[in-house]
Design a protein around this motif. Structure first.
Motif, PDB file in Angstrom:
ATOM      1  N   PRO A 171     -13.736  -8.342 -32.339  1.00  0.00           N
ATOM      2  CA  PRO A 171     -12.481  -8.022 -31.731  1.00  0.00           C
ATOM      3  C   PRO A 171     -12.325  -7.429 -30.255  1.00  0.00           C
ATOM      4  O   PRO A 171     -13.198  -6.487 -29.865  1.00  0.00           O
ATOM      5  CB  PRO A 171     -11.763  -7.047 -32.899  1.00  0.00           C
ATOM      6  N   GLY A 172     -11.339  -7.835 -29.472  1.00  0.00           N
ATOM      7  CA  GLY A 172     -11.175  -7.164 -28.225  1.00  0.00           C
ATOM      8  C   GLY A 172     -12.081  -8.068 -27.198  1.00  0.00           C
ATOM      9  O   GLY A 172     -12.016  -7.592 -25.907  1.00  0.00           O
ATOM     10  N   GLY A 173     -12.482  -9.096 -27.580  1.00  0.00           N
ATOM     11  CA  GLY A 173     -13.354 -10.078 -26.613  1.00  0.00           C
ATOM     12  C   GLY A 173     -14.725  -9.399 -26.447  1.00  0.00           C
ATOM     13  O   GLY A 173     -15.419 -10.000 -25.507  1.00  0.00           O
ATOM     14  N   LYS A 174     -15.037  -8.534 -27.319  1.00  0.00           N
ATOM     15  CA  LYS A 174     -16.636  -7.865 -27.010  1.00  0.00           C
ATOM     16  C   LYS A 174     -17.723  -8.926 -27.425  1.00  0.00           C
ATOM     17  O   LYS A 174     -17.650  -9.485 -28.784  1.00  0.00           O
ATOM     18  CB  LYS A 174     -16.772  -6.643 -27.939  1.00  0.00           C
ATOM     19  N   LYS A 175     -18.586  -9.142 -26.425  1.00  0.00           N
ATOM     20  CA  LYS A 175     -19.659  -9.986 -27.056  1.00  0.00           C
ATOM     21  C   LYS A 175     -20.559  -9.182 -28.030  1.00  0.00           C
ATOM     22  O   LYS A 175     -20.825  -7.910 -27.892  1.00  0.00           O
ATOM     23  CB  LYS A 175     -20.624 -10.170 -25.949  1.00  0.00           C
ATOM     24  N   SER A 176     -20.983  -9.766 -29.080  1.00  0.00           N
ATOM     25  CA  SER A 176     -22.086  -9.126 -30.017  1.00  0.00           C
ATOM     26  C   SER A 176     -23.400  -9.183 -29.333  1.00  0.00           C
ATOM     27  O   SER A 176     -23.903 -10.107 -28.662  1.00  0.00           O
ATOM     28  CB  SER A 176     -22.179 -10.004 -31.201  1.00  0.00           C
ATOM     29  N   LEU A 177     -23.766  -7.785 -29.222  1.00  0.00           N
ATOM     30  CA  LEU A 177     -25.013  -7.689 -28.301  1.00  0.00           C
ATOM     31  C   LEU A 177     -26.220  -7.596 -29.330  1.00  0.00           C
ATOM     32  O   LEU A 177     -26.334  -6.668 -30.189  1.00  0.00           O
ATOM     33  CB  LEU A 177     -24.938  -6.583 -27.471  1.00  0.00           C
TER      34      LEU A 177
END
Length: 441
Positions: A314-320
């Motif tokens: 959510p929030g456009g965060k890339k899964s790192l």
């Protein structure tokens, strides 16, 4: 007789005078002995005789007389190792026996079997195990092939296979994890976790052991929730063991979201093992799993699957994701160090790396092999390669050894017991600090 002696004396004097006046480049202390020494040196010098450096034969590296080796091999790499050892025997005349030991167990086994001289001469380790074994003097440096290895391997792999500025490893593969999906069940690959949740509403059936998604709940995989919002394991790019960021605001936010996903993946951490996860996926009971390239061989032929980058948060965060480098290493207690180093080097050549890719689906650390079209255009591995762009190496400092146990316990509490995230992470960080302090003492 007097005339002959006089004539010889005159000739000798003339030679001396001529040699003193010419070809001395204005140096006043040249001596006949120095000239002779210079002439002898020049006659021995390849450049003096116009012989190129490549024409000067270097001593050929040979294994010790009577050398015989043992190698520890993970079951996923057994076919590859079996296929190349006959070539090694043909080339160097050294017999190598195989003992199957899964990669997660090799470091611990070396600690006990190394000093007892029961361990393999060559083994494979993930880079985060390196520091502890080097400090314990259980590994030999990669000295005979250091320059060759540095020239042929990716820079990140060299860094990960070194400790305190010394190269120990012979890098084999770079890896991270991605989203594996069953093509028969997932028609449109989810790009976000919201899409995964939406799919779960139509697919999940826990009563019949049908699940949308599953992954092993350790820090390696769960880092994908901690780091995108500002959490971290250690500060200064994983090198400062005194700065732990597993309970800061970002980590807490990420782990609260992780906790909310239990509803779409309702398998307790105590009920999920790698074998159970694999069985569910290959039997069509699990639509998606988060896994790494080491499992491709186990899935091929059993399920029609693809690999995609991890879904966005959510929030456009890339899964790192965390990345790893697996390398071959040489046991410091080996009786045949030259032969063992030759074997480790042989296993990471371009030719071996490409064969390893074909048989075990690894992404080679060898630069030339990594650029081969067979790898760059691979329809399955391309998802892992894409996710690798959003990954960083797992910290390899000694303090990392004190992180796994406390975080495993924390995830079990947060996932299974719905415990308070902030309080659990605070307790976890304190446990890690206590372990670091006790080791330091």
């Amino acid at each position: 007789m007097k005339r002959t002696v006089g004539l010889l004396a005159l000739v000798t004097m003339m030679v001396f005078v001529l040699s003193a006046c010419g070809g001395n480049n204005n140096k006043t202390d040249a001596s006949p002995s120095a000239s002779v020494a210079s002439e002898e040196t020049a006659s021995e010098s390849p450049s003096a005789s116009n012989v190129s450096a490549t024409e000067v034969a270097e001593p050929e590296l040979k294994p010790e007389d009577g050398a015989k080796l043992k190698i520890w091999v993970d079951k996923t790499e057994r076919t590859f190792i079996d296929s190349v050892l006959p070539d090694f025997k043909t080339k160097f005349g050294v017999d190598v026996t195989i003992e199957e030991v899964n990669i997660p167990n090799q470091a611990e086994k070396l600690e006990t079997d190394g000093p007892a001289k029961l361990a393999a001469d060559v083994l494979m380790l993930p880079h985060d195990k390196l520091s502890k074994l080097v400090v314990a003097n259980l590994l030999l440096p990669n000295d005979l092939f250091e320059e060759e290895t540095k020239a042929s391997s990716l820079e990140t792999a060299i860094t990960a296979s070194s400790y305190d500025g010394i190269l120990y490893g012979y890098p084999e593969t770079i890896e991270t994890f991605g989203l594996f999906y069953n093509k028969a069940l997932v028609k449109e690959v989810p790009k976000t976790w919201d899409e995964v949740i939406a799919f779960a509403k139509t697919f999940n059936d826990p009563a019949n052991k049908k699940y949308t998604i599953a992954w092993l709940h350790n820090l390696y995989f769960n880092s994908m929730f901690i780091r995108p919002y500002g959490g971290y394991i250690f500060g200064k790019d994983g090198t400062d063991g005194s700065d732990i960021g597993l309970n800061n605001d970002g980590a807490v936010e990420g782990m609260k979201y992780y906790q909310s996903l239990f509803d779409i993946a309702p398998i307790k951490t105590t009920d999920l093992t790698y074998d159970i996860q694999s069985e569910l996926f290959t039997s069509g009971k699990l639509a998606m799993t988060i896994d790494g390239p080491w499992s491709i061989g186990a899935y091929k032929g059993k399920v029609d699957f693809g690999i995609a980058p991890l879904p966005d948060l959510p929030g456009g965060k890339k899964s790192l994701s965390l990345a790893g480098v697996r390398s071959f290493y040489v046991n410091s207690y080996t009786e045949y160090p030259i032969a063992a180093k030759m074997l480790a080097n042989f296993l990471v050549s371009k030719e071996s790396a490409l064969k390893d890719f074909e048989l075990a689906n690894i992404i080679p650390a060898n630069k030339e092999a990594n650029e081969d079209p067979r790898i760059k255009n691979d329809p399955i591995l391309s998802g892992i390669v894409e996710q690798f762009k959003n990954s960083t190496p797992t910290p390899s400092i000694p303090e990392m050894n004190n992180v796994w146990g406390p975080t495993d316990a924390a995830f079990a509490s947060i996932w299974n017991g719905k415990e308070d995230v902030k309080a659990t992470l605070d307790k976890t960080v304190q446990s890690i600090k206590d372990l670091n302090s006790s080791v330091a003492k």
